[in-house]
Design a protein around this motif. Sequence first.
Motif, PDB file in Angstrom:
ATOM      1  N   ARG A  64       0.895  -1.191  -0.039  1.00 52.38           N
ATOM      2  CA  ARG A  64      -0.101  -0.027  -0.117  1.00 52.38           C
ATOM      3  C   ARG A  64       0.785   1.367   0.049  1.00 52.38           C
ATOM      4  O   ARG A  64       0.649   2.225  -0.737  1.00 52.38           O
ATOM      5  CB  ARG A  64      -0.959  -0.077   1.344  1.00 52.38           C
ATOM      6  CG  ARG A  64      -2.141  -1.011   1.043  1.00 52.38           C
ATOM      7  CD  ARG A  64      -3.222  -0.822   2.131  1.00 52.38           C
ATOM      8  NE  ARG A  64      -4.293  -1.851   2.076  1.00 52.38           N
ATOM      9  CZ  ARG A  64      -5.241  -1.802   1.303  1.00 52.38           C
ATOM     10  NH1 ARG A  64      -5.255  -0.735   0.569  1.00 52.38           N
ATOM     11  NH2 ARG A  64      -6.060  -3.037   1.237  1.00 52.38           N
ATOM     12  N   ASP A  65       1.835   1.165   0.841  1.00 54.71           N
ATOM     13  CA  ASP A  65       2.914   2.527   0.807  1.00 54.71           C
ATOM     14  C   ASP A  65       3.418   2.360  -0.525  1.00 54.71           C
ATOM     15  O   ASP A  65       4.087   3.764  -0.841  1.00 54.71           O
ATOM     16  CB  ASP A  65       3.834   2.214   2.111  1.00 54.71           C
ATOM     17  CG  ASP A  65       3.274   2.145   3.406  1.00 54.71           C
ATOM     18  OD1 ASP A  65       2.240   2.762   3.392  1.00 54.71           O
ATOM     19  OD2 ASP A  65       4.051   1.783   4.326  1.00 54.71           O
ATOM     20  N   ALA A  66       3.891   1.506  -1.296  1.00 52.45           N
ATOM     21  CA  ALA A  66       4.342   1.602  -2.469  1.00 52.45           C
ATOM     22  C   ALA A  66       3.623   2.423  -3.697  1.00 52.45           C
ATOM     23  O   ALA A  66       4.009   2.620  -4.570  1.00 52.45           O
ATOM     24  CB  ALA A  66       4.954   0.478  -2.865  1.00 52.45           C
ATOM     25  N   GLY A  67       2.344   2.441  -3.148  1.00 54.68           N
ATOM     26  CA  GLY A  67       1.532   3.292  -4.178  1.00 54.68           C
ATOM     27  C   GLY A  67       0.729   2.408  -5.135  1.00 54.68           C
ATOM     28  O   GLY A  67       0.234   2.835  -6.100  1.00 54.68           O
ATOM     29  N   ASN A  68       0.702   1.062  -4.845  1.00 52.83           N
ATOM     30  CA  ASN A  68       0.199   0.097  -5.894  1.00 52.83           C
ATOM     31  C   ASN A  68      -1.574   0.288  -5.840  1.00 52.83           C
ATOM     32  O   ASN A  68      -2.071   0.941  -4.957  1.00 52.83           O
ATOM     33  CB  ASN A  68       0.356  -1.317  -5.555  1.00 52.83           C
ATOM     34  CG  ASN A  68       1.715  -1.668  -5.841  1.00 52.83           C
ATOM     35  OD1 ASN A  68       2.619  -1.032  -5.966  1.00 52.83           O
ATOM     36  ND2 ASN A  68       1.810  -3.161  -6.483  1.00 52.83           N
ATOM     37  N   ILE A  69      -2.119   0.161  -6.960  1.00 55.08           N
ATOM     38  CA  ILE A  69      -3.389   0.196  -7.190  1.00 55.08           C
ATOM     39  C   ILE A  69      -4.190  -1.021  -6.326  1.00 55.08           C
ATOM     40  O   ILE A  69      -4.348  -2.163  -7.431  1.00 55.08           O
ATOM     41  CB  ILE A  69      -3.849   0.533  -8.522  1.00 55.08           C
ATOM     42  CG1 ILE A  69      -3.161   1.894  -8.943  1.00 55.08           C
ATOM     43  CG2 ILE A  69      -5.327   0.832  -8.648  1.00 55.08           C
ATOM     44  CD1 ILE A  69      -2.273   2.016 -10.049  1.00 55.08           C
ATOM     45  N   ILE A  70      -4.817  -0.722  -5.539  1.00 55.49           N
ATOM     46  CA  ILE A  70      -5.510  -1.806  -4.673  1.00 55.49           C
ATOM     47  C   ILE A  70      -6.936  -1.737  -5.145  1.00 55.49           C
ATOM     48  O   ILE A  70      -7.394  -0.800  -4.539  1.00 55.49           O
ATOM     49  CB  ILE A  70      -5.260  -1.777  -3.383  1.00 55.49           C
ATOM     50  CG1 ILE A  70      -3.509  -1.573  -3.002  1.00 55.49           C
ATOM     51  CG2 ILE A  70      -5.544  -3.074  -2.584  1.00 55.49           C
ATOM     52  CD1 ILE A  70      -2.907  -2.743  -3.549  1.00 55.49           C
TER      53      ILE A  70
END
Length: 335
Positions: free
Chosen positions: A292-298
């Motif tokens: 989540r912190d890495a900015g992936n699109i969840i």
Amino acid sequence: MKKIGLLCLVLLIAGSFIGIMAAGREAVTDAPIVLRLAETHSQDYPTTQGNYEFARLVEERTNGRIKIEVYHSSQLGEERAVLEQVQFGAIDFTRVSISPLSAFVPEFDALQMPFLYRSGDHMWRVLEGEIGREFLSSLEENESGFIGLCYYDAGARNLYNSRREIKTVEDVRGLKIRVQEAPLMMRLIELMGGVPTPMPFGDVYSALQTGVIDGAENNWPSYYSTSHYEVAKYFTQNGHTMVPEITVASSISMAKLSEADQEIIRQAAWDSMEFQKEKWAAFEAEAEQIIRDAGNIITIPTPEAIAGFQKAMEPLYAAQPAYVQDVIARIQAVD
Ligand code: GTR
């Protein structure tokens, strides 16, 4: 007189020779039995930690007579090839996902059906209860070459890809999705409208990076530990299946041990489950946070969208042989 002297000398030499031989034999029987366990994940992954705990308990309970060496990071090969070697007795133990095992023992499909378990707790009540124990012993009874020892946690598997956001099952259409080398997993992706591409776990990163495949499916920890999350940014938390991990022994290797030692091994593996579950829970949360912190699109699908995924799986349920249907009904009936 001379003769007696000679006889004494001969007896002395023979005596010390026998002594040396006996000491040598003792040294041989004292040497620990060293057995090898194959693991695909890296050293710090929760399943590997579980393997180490299993090895520690065996060593402790046999006072060091049996040592289990853990070969992590696929040093002994990928899961399918390792399972073959376990059948031949070339590798003594392995911890694998039930999916690759099901390619050898199709009855195990019953434990990895999509949307089968209502929760992690439900899954554990099944695995630690009558059904789970029955499946472990069935491996031996059916002379599969494997002896079932224990299950480990692997949470739920989810879709991820490098192309687009998947909100509904319709969005999977046409995507090339890597699956484990197991017929059930291939069918699962096919029914979602995707193009299933079976390949070993270790090949997935470069296949994603080079665009040979569009995506794959796995739990948070594997998505993270393999760095797949760096090359496939779209993650959909659809939890289409919970596939337990399993540790099996080679029947050939086990047959070389005494009944008592076999029992110690079975019990030690079973007793390592709690330890692995704790490691799993902690790492699952940590992996999710990092991603989540890495900015992936969840993407979290709506309940209607999940129902769409479930509906797509109906033909898979309908196609199961009577035996599997039976176990599915029993699993659903577990509280
Ligand atoms: C992981 C599992 C591995 C391997 C992998 C895969 O979740 O822990 O044993 O089966 O998935 O997708 O190949």
